[in-house]
Design a protein around this motif. Structure first.
Motif, short mmCIF file in Angstrom:
data_model
loop_
_atom_site.label_atom_id
_atom_site.label_comp_id
_atom_site.label_asym_id
_atom_site.label_seq_id
_atom_site.Cartn_x
_atom_site.Cartn_y
_atom_site.Cartn_z
N ASP A 1 -2.85 -13.93 -87.76
CA ASP A 1 -3.15 -14.86 -88.85
C ASP A 1 -4.37 -14.34 -89.59
O ASP A 1 -5.50 -14.41 -89.09
N LEU A 2 -4.15 -13.81 -90.78
CA LEU A 2 -5.24 -13.17 -91.51
C LEU A 2 -6.14 -14.15 -92.24
O LEU A 2 -7.25 -13.79 -92.65
N GLY A 3 -5.68 -15.37 -92.43
CA GLY A 3 -6.41 -16.30 -93.27
C GLY A 3 -5.87 -16.24 -94.70
O GLY A 3 -5.22 -15.27 -95.08
N THR A 4 -6.18 -17.24 -95.49
CA THR A 4 -5.55 -17.36 -96.81
C THR A 4 -5.86 -16.19 -97.74
O THR A 4 -4.95 -15.52 -98.25
N VAL A 5 -7.13 -15.91 -97.98
CA VAL A 5 -7.49 -14.86 -98.95
C VAL A 5 -7.05 -13.48 -98.47
O VAL A 5 -6.43 -12.72 -99.24
N PRO A 6 -7.30 -13.09 -97.20
CA PRO A 6 -6.81 -11.78 -96.74
C PRO A 6 -5.28 -11.67 -96.80
O PRO A 6 -4.75 -10.60 -97.09
N THR A 7 -4.58 -12.77 -96.52
CA THR A 7 -3.11 -12.74 -96.59
C THR A 7 -2.65 -12.45 -98.01
O THR A 7 -1.73 -11.65 -98.23
#
Length: 461
Positions: A30-36
């Motif tokens: 789960d990269l997180g919103t911005v990294p995704t």
């Protein structure tokens, strides 16, 4: 040829752009919103290059129109997935026309109950679909036309014509796209009637999907043209012998399609979440930002083609994508809804979404009038773009209540629909001979596909 410019090195570079997303998917990270958004967006970029190279290589063995149709379907597959998800949620929640009619607009908007949420999802399916179609013309067709003329100074694109007059330079289109334009014209005329029947039903499915199947059957019977001289990666793969060349094409299509299909939805969802976190309404994000993200692979592919002075192929791809979205995408929503509902059903939508369909049909009608003579000028492209942007901006003002407007969001859509329809009809009247020419070319393409002789020799190039 240096080692860094070798075609296989370029392919490896494009694949490398997808590596981060592949690693995240395989490891379940789960990269997180911005990294995704960042990682999936870079993957879409790499996959778009692979998709463009695959389509150009395929022109060696199949009709160019068919290769471009495959490219178009793969490029907009994520849009189908997003819309199918909303249609499925609507059907599984029992959002029938009658059931939704008994709920208030406020209850549906808030999703107060399971049924209200299902009705809300049905509206979102239509909103996402109409947003995607209007973006494809308002930004895609218009933006690529202007970009093509701008790039022509360096690419020497033979399709660009320098004309006297204010912003009169134009991109000329291949008359071979008459079939696509004619089928899109028919689908557009039918779309005006879709809201009159209270939802998207079996008749819409039969007619719109039938139009697309007929179109595919016509173009697949076409001849493999000598085509334009390719360079770089497509030229390299086209030198491969059978069966390795088709295998290379299938591999490029399969890998790029898998990347686009898996990466665009998280990319779009991440952008939605970022917007919502910053106070932008969910409905606005789903209608405009999510489709813009899902259309990005195709726009990247077309930019690649334009940079190679292949604007004709680029516009063919844009028009083919509009055709399959305006036929298959709309037509299959009723099928998905019915499968989720467990029996035949009609995908419902409210009055606002009826107006969204009308303005989308009217924009398509106007854009077709602009290029029915097989060219689009910078002036025409800017008019298409400004009409699109101004409508979206004014609707945002109304939704956010930034300042008082004399019309409601629904009335604004009707005003723009009327503008598109009136100006489009005037253009078609002025260019009625061009319309007759285009329909004659398309009719002859159909006869040729059936093994018959053309009956309009005066329309031959």
């Amino acid at each position: 040829m240096s080692r860094l410019s070798h075609p296989l090195v370029q392919v490896a570079g494009a694949v490398l752009l997808t590596a981060g997303w592949v690693a995240a998917v395989l490891t379940g990270t789960d990269l997180g919103t911005v990294p995704t958004v960042a990682v999936s967006g870079v993957a879409v970029l790499g996959a778009s290059f692979l998709l463009a190279w695959g389509a150009e290589t395929a022109e060696k063995d199949v009709p160019r129109a068919f290769a471009i149709a495959v490219l178009a379907v793969l490029a907009v597959a994520p849009e189908y997935a997003v819309d199918a998800l909303y249609a499925w949620s609507a059907g599984s929640g029992g959002a029938t026309t009658a059931a939704c009619a008994e709920l208030s607009a406020a209850a549906i908007e808030a999703g107060e109950t399971q049924l209200a949420q299902a009705c809300h999802d049905a509206n979102l399916a239509v909103a996402n679909m109409t947003g995607a179609n209007r973006i494809l013309i308002g930004i895609g067709w218009a933006g690529i036309a202007v970009f093509t003329v701008y790039r022509a100074a360096k690419t020497r694109d033979p399709a660009v014509r320098n004309r006297d007059g204010w912003l009169a330079d134009a991109v000329t289109l291949d008359r071979g796209i008459a079939t696509e334009v004619a089928f899109l014209f028919l689908a557009t005329l039918w779309a005006f009637f879709v809201p009159l029947f209270g939802g998207i039903d079996a008749l819409d499915t039969a007619l719109l999907v039938g139009l697309y199947v007929t179109y595919i059957l016509i173009i697949i019977r076409g001849d493999v043209e000598a085509g334009e001289e390719h360079v770089g990666v497509p030229h390299y793969f086209q030198q491969w012998s059978l069966p390795w060349r088709p295998l290379a094409v299938l591999t490029l299509f399969a890998y790029s399609g898998a990347m686009i299909f898996s990466a665009v939805e998280p990319f779009a969802h991440g952008l939605e979440q970022i917007g919502i976190n910053n106070g932008i309404p969910e409905f606005f994000m789903i209608q405009w930002i999510a489709p813009l993200a899902s259309e990005s692979p195709e726009l990247i592919v077309v930019i690649v083609l334009v940079n190679k002075a292949r604007s004709t192929a680029g516009f063919n791809a844009l028009i083919s994508s509009k055709l399959n979205q305006w036929t298959l995408l709309i037509g299959t929503l009723s099928v998905v809804f019915s499968l989720a509902y467990g029996q035949y059903g009609v995908l419902p939508f409210d009055q606002k979404q009826a107006a969204e369909i009308w303005i989308t049909a009217a924009q398509s009608y106007f854009a077709l009038a602009a290029l029915v003579n097989f060219e689009i000028s910078v002036r025409e492209a800017l008019v298409i773009f400004l009409l699109f942007v101004s409508q979206v901006a004014l609707e945002f003002v109304i939704i956010r209540d930034l300042f008082a407007m004399p019309v409601s969001s629904y009335e604004l859509l009707l005003v723009y629909t009327a503008v598109y329809a009136v100006v489009g009809t005037a253009l078609f009247w002025v260019r009625r001979e061009a319309l007759k020419h285009m329909l004659g070319l398309a009719a002859d393409a159909g006869r040729t596909a059936l093994g018959r002789e053309p009956v309009h020799p005066e329309f031959a190039d």
